[in-house]
Write a protein that holds these residues in place. Sequence first.
Motif, PDB file in Angstrom:
ATOM      1  N   GLY A  73      -4.901   2.922   8.766  1.00  0.00           N
ATOM      2  CA  GLY A  73      -3.801   3.878   8.808  1.00  0.00           C
ATOM      3  C   GLY A  73      -2.480   3.327   8.331  1.00  0.00           C
ATOM      4  O   GLY A  73      -2.399   2.244   7.732  1.00  0.00           O
ATOM      5  N   ALA A  74      -1.429   4.082   8.644  1.00  0.00           N
ATOM      6  CA  ALA A  74      -0.105   3.753   8.124  1.00  0.00           C
ATOM      7  C   ALA A  74       0.504   2.525   8.790  1.00  0.00           C
ATOM      8  O   ALA A  74       1.281   1.799   8.160  1.00  0.00           O
ATOM      9  CB  ALA A  74       0.827   4.954   8.315  1.00  0.00           C
ATOM     10  N   ALA A  75       0.193   2.277  10.047  1.00  0.00           N
ATOM     11  CA  ALA A  75       0.828   1.174  10.770  1.00  0.00           C
ATOM     12  C   ALA A  75       0.573  -0.183  10.110  1.00  0.00           C
ATOM     13  O   ALA A  75       1.515  -0.959   9.918  1.00  0.00           O
ATOM     14  CB  ALA A  75       0.365   1.161  12.224  1.00  0.00           C
ATOM     15  N   PRO A  76      -0.663  -0.528   9.729  1.00  0.00           N
ATOM     16  CA  PRO A  76      -0.882  -1.807   9.059  1.00  0.00           C
ATOM     17  C   PRO A  76      -0.128  -1.915   7.734  1.00  0.00           C
ATOM     18  O   PRO A  76       0.382  -2.987   7.393  1.00  0.00           O
ATOM     19  CB  PRO A  76      -2.401  -1.844   8.842  1.00  0.00           C
ATOM     20  CG  PRO A  76      -2.955  -0.923   9.866  1.00  0.00           C
ATOM     21  CD  PRO A  76      -1.942   0.161  10.013  1.00  0.00           C
ATOM     22  N   TRP A  77      -0.064  -0.813   6.996  1.00  0.00           N
ATOM     23  CA  TRP A  77       0.670  -0.840   5.737  1.00  0.00           C
ATOM     24  C   TRP A  77       2.165  -1.040   5.990  1.00  0.00           C
ATOM     25  O   TRP A  77       2.844  -1.759   5.260  1.00  0.00           O
ATOM     26  CB  TRP A  77       0.419   0.443   4.960  1.00  0.00           C
ATOM     27  CG  TRP A  77       1.083   0.510   3.622  1.00  0.00           C
ATOM     28  CD1 TRP A  77       1.924   1.474   3.186  1.00  0.00           C
ATOM     29  CD2 TRP A  77       0.930  -0.406   2.525  1.00  0.00           C
ATOM     30  NE1 TRP A  77       2.323   1.218   1.888  1.00  0.00           N
ATOM     31  CE2 TRP A  77       1.729   0.069   1.471  1.00  0.00           C
ATOM     32  CE3 TRP A  77       0.209  -1.583   2.351  1.00  0.00           C
ATOM     33  CZ2 TRP A  77       1.832  -0.596   0.245  1.00  0.00           C
ATOM     34  CZ3 TRP A  77       0.308  -2.246   1.141  1.00  0.00           C
ATOM     35  CH2 TRP A  77       1.105  -1.752   0.110  1.00  0.00           C
ATOM     36  N   GLY A  78       2.673  -0.435   7.045  1.00  0.00           N
ATOM     37  CA  GLY A  78       4.066  -0.646   7.415  1.00  0.00           C
ATOM     38  C   GLY A  78       4.348  -2.102   7.761  1.00  0.00           C
ATOM     39  O   GLY A  78       5.394  -2.654   7.384  1.00  0.00           O
ATOM     40  N   LEU A  79       3.406  -2.741   8.450  1.00  0.00           N
ATOM     41  CA  LEU A  79       3.564  -4.161   8.761  1.00  0.00           C
ATOM     42  C   LEU A  79       3.585  -5.003   7.489  1.00  0.00           C
ATOM     43  O   LEU A  79       4.366  -5.962   7.373  1.00  0.00           O
ATOM     44  CB  LEU A  79       2.432  -4.626   9.682  1.00  0.00           C
ATOM     45  CG  LEU A  79       2.491  -4.149  11.134  1.00  0.00           C
ATOM     46  CD1 LEU A  79       1.230  -4.578  11.876  1.00  0.00           C
ATOM     47  CD2 LEU A  79       3.732  -4.713  11.824  1.00  0.00           C
ATOM     48  N   ALA A  80       2.730  -4.656   6.531  1.00  0.00           N
ATOM     49  CA  ALA A  80       2.689  -5.403   5.278  1.00  0.00           C
ATOM     50  C   ALA A  80       4.005  -5.271   4.513  1.00  0.00           C
ATOM     51  O   ALA A  80       4.540  -6.255   3.984  1.00  0.00           O
ATOM     52  CB  ALA A  80       1.526  -4.918   4.420  1.00  0.00           C
ATOM     53  N   LEU A  81       4.543  -4.057   4.463  1.00  0.00           N
ATOM     54  CA  LEU A  81       5.821  -3.853   3.781  1.00  0.00           C
ATOM     55  C   LEU A  81       6.950  -4.573   4.520  1.00  0.00           C
ATOM     56  O   LEU A  81       7.871  -5.109   3.893  1.00  0.00           O
ATOM     57  CB  LEU A  81       6.127  -2.362   3.672  1.00  0.00           C
ATOM     58  CG  LEU A  81       5.189  -1.560   2.756  1.00  0.00           C
ATOM     59  CD1 LEU A  81       5.594  -0.083   2.771  1.00  0.00           C
ATOM     60  CD2 LEU A  81       5.206  -2.091   1.330  1.00  0.00           C
ATOM     61  N   ALA A  82       6.884  -4.589   5.849  1.00  0.00           N
ATOM     62  CA  ALA A  82       7.885  -5.320   6.618  1.00  0.00           C
ATOM     63  C   ALA A  82       7.803  -6.814   6.333  1.00  0.00           C
ATOM     64  O   ALA A  82       8.829  -7.497   6.248  1.00  0.00           O
ATOM     65  CB  ALA A  82       7.695  -5.054   8.111  1.00  0.00           C
ATOM     66  N   ALA A  83       6.581  -7.322   6.160  1.00  0.00           N
ATOM     67  CA  ALA A  83       6.409  -8.737   5.824  1.00  0.00           C
ATOM     68  C   ALA A  83       7.040  -9.056   4.477  1.00  0.00           C
ATOM     69  O   ALA A  83       7.643 -10.126   4.293  1.00  0.00           O
ATOM     70  CB  ALA A  83       4.922  -9.101   5.810  1.00  0.00           C
ATOM     71  N   PHE A  84       6.914  -8.133   3.513  1.00  0.00           N
ATOM     72  CA  PHE A  84       7.575  -8.328   2.225  1.00  0.00           C
ATOM     73  C   PHE A  84       9.092  -8.431   2.422  1.00  0.00           C
ATOM     74  O   PHE A  84       9.749  -9.300   1.851  1.00  0.00           O
ATOM     75  CB  PHE A  84       7.248  -7.185   1.275  1.00  0.00           C
ATOM     76  CG  PHE A  84       7.895  -7.321  -0.074  1.00  0.00           C
ATOM     77  CD1 PHE A  84       7.234  -7.943  -1.116  1.00  0.00           C
ATOM     78  CD2 PHE A  84       9.178  -6.836  -0.306  1.00  0.00           C
ATOM     79  CE1 PHE A  84       7.829  -8.084  -2.359  1.00  0.00           C
ATOM     80  CE2 PHE A  84       9.786  -6.963  -1.533  1.00  0.00           C
ATOM     81  CZ  PHE A  84       9.108  -7.597  -2.574  1.00  0.00           C
ATOM     82  N   GLY A  85       9.649  -7.538   3.247  1.00  0.00           N
ATOM     83  CA  GLY A  85      11.079  -7.573   3.504  1.00  0.00           C
ATOM     84  C   GLY A  85      11.514  -8.883   4.144  1.00  0.00           C
ATOM     85  O   GLY A  85      12.537  -9.466   3.761  1.00  0.00           O
ATOM     86  N   VAL A  86      10.739  -9.362   5.099  1.00  0.00           N
ATOM     87  CA  VAL A  86      11.045 -10.655   5.716  1.00  0.00           C
ATOM     88  C   VAL A  86      10.974 -11.761   4.672  1.00  0.00           C
ATOM     89  O   VAL A  86      11.805 -12.681   4.651  1.00  0.00           O
ATOM     90  CB  VAL A  86      10.075 -10.936   6.881  1.00  0.00           C
ATOM     91  CG1 VAL A  86      10.256 -12.359   7.408  1.00  0.00           C
ATOM     92  CG2 VAL A  86      10.292  -9.923   8.003  1.00  0.00           C
ATOM     93  N   GLY A  87       9.994 -11.672   3.774  1.00  0.00           N
ATOM     94  CA  GLY A  87       9.867 -12.671   2.709  1.00  0.00           C
ATOM     95  C   GLY A  87      11.092 -12.719   1.812  1.00  0.00           C
ATOM     96  O   GLY A  87      11.532 -13.795   1.401  1.00  0.00           O
TER      97      GLY A  87
END
Length: 449
Positions: free
Chosen positions: A261-275
């Motif tokens: 679902g959307a939650a894992p994808w949101g975590l991945a995009l958040a990881a990009f932002g942290v990067g």
Amino acid sequence: MTSASPRRGPLRPPVWAGRNYVLLTAGAIIANLGSHGAMIAAAFAVIETGGDAGDVGLVAAARTLALVLFLLVGGAVADRLPRHRVMVAANALSCVSQAAFAVLVLGGEAELWQMMVLSALGGTGQAFFNPAAEGMLLSSVSGTQASRAFAFFRMAMHGAAIGGAAIGGAMIAAIGPGWVLAVDAAAFAVAGALRAFLDVGHIRPRESGGGLISDMREGWVEVRSRPWLWGIVAQFSVVVAVVAAAEGVYGPLVARDELGGAAPWGLALAAFGVGTVLGAVLMMRWKPRRMLLAGSLCVFPLAAPSAALAVPLQVEGLIVVMLVSGIAIEVFGVAWMMALHQEIPEDKFSRVSSYDWFGSVAMVPLATALAGPAEIAFGRSAALWGCSVLVVLVTALVLLVPDVRNLTMRTGEGVVVSLPPENVPLVKNVPLVKNVPVEGGKGSGDRSG
């Protein structure tokens, strides 16, 4: 009796953070806090009026189309008029369009065509704002600490973007998208007010010459005469487009079908932002001598997210890949700004920036439109592998340009902020940022200035 400890003086910004730099950074933080929440709010506003995914896409496309149409004009205007006035006017347009959007949504009377028109007005404001803001930022910093200044600015922007998206999402759930759009309008008003105090006295007045077409032609000559410049602009026209297709179209579909679902994808995009924040921290300390070589090598990791989605990796692996790619694009982003700052004449900053922006966003609508047919024709996994291969291919090709490999950071200059032009060294929702002063993300209808 012990002597009292010495009193510390008031905290002062570092020597490279002059008045203009502080105002630009503060304005960018405020505007990004508002605009990243408003990106989400605009989509929910369309949905709440009964729109579907296609309607959301139309509103985003209206913004992107206006951005592409007016970018080159915006760059010419920003090199002709005082840049801070162009920035303030663009902020005022964005403020009014967002305020009108908010009123329509809060009143329950928003229609699709109205939202498209207001989105297009916002894209027009962004087209004039981005080249002016990038030119203003480049002219506000000089000396050996320029890379640190650019890295800190990017770090502040990315941090505000992450915070704005999180706060905006929570506000939408609590009070609805209309109020988030209203907050964004207020943020543009405050940011514009700060930018009105920018000092352009150090910038030599532009000589009167031909019209806008002549100015745009001069900007093109600057780009065409530098193989490293047009080569990387061409490279990113492909890179940004395929990343838009992979992460903007296929990513949510893979998350829905394979990752839960959307939650894992949101975590991945958040990881990009942290990067991106971590990459900016890295570039505050590291100044690669061959800046474009180091930056271009860091574009290769941008192929990894598409490959990870093609496999697909589990959520933990995808998060790591997105984190690394975020760090990598920041290394490139700061190196790119250093190259522009060092090699492009100050009076042509904005025009060159407009061609850079144009190259990066022009192919995004085409790539996202073709993503669906490509999935039908080749399958989703093959289409994602194709995106990954294209990133690797165009990056390898740009490394064949000698200036990309050999352009060297000049040293020995004093650390001065806001120098007169004669003392200035000759000098990319897609979560990919090559340029800086966009108040949102780069590409795919991002919110900005």
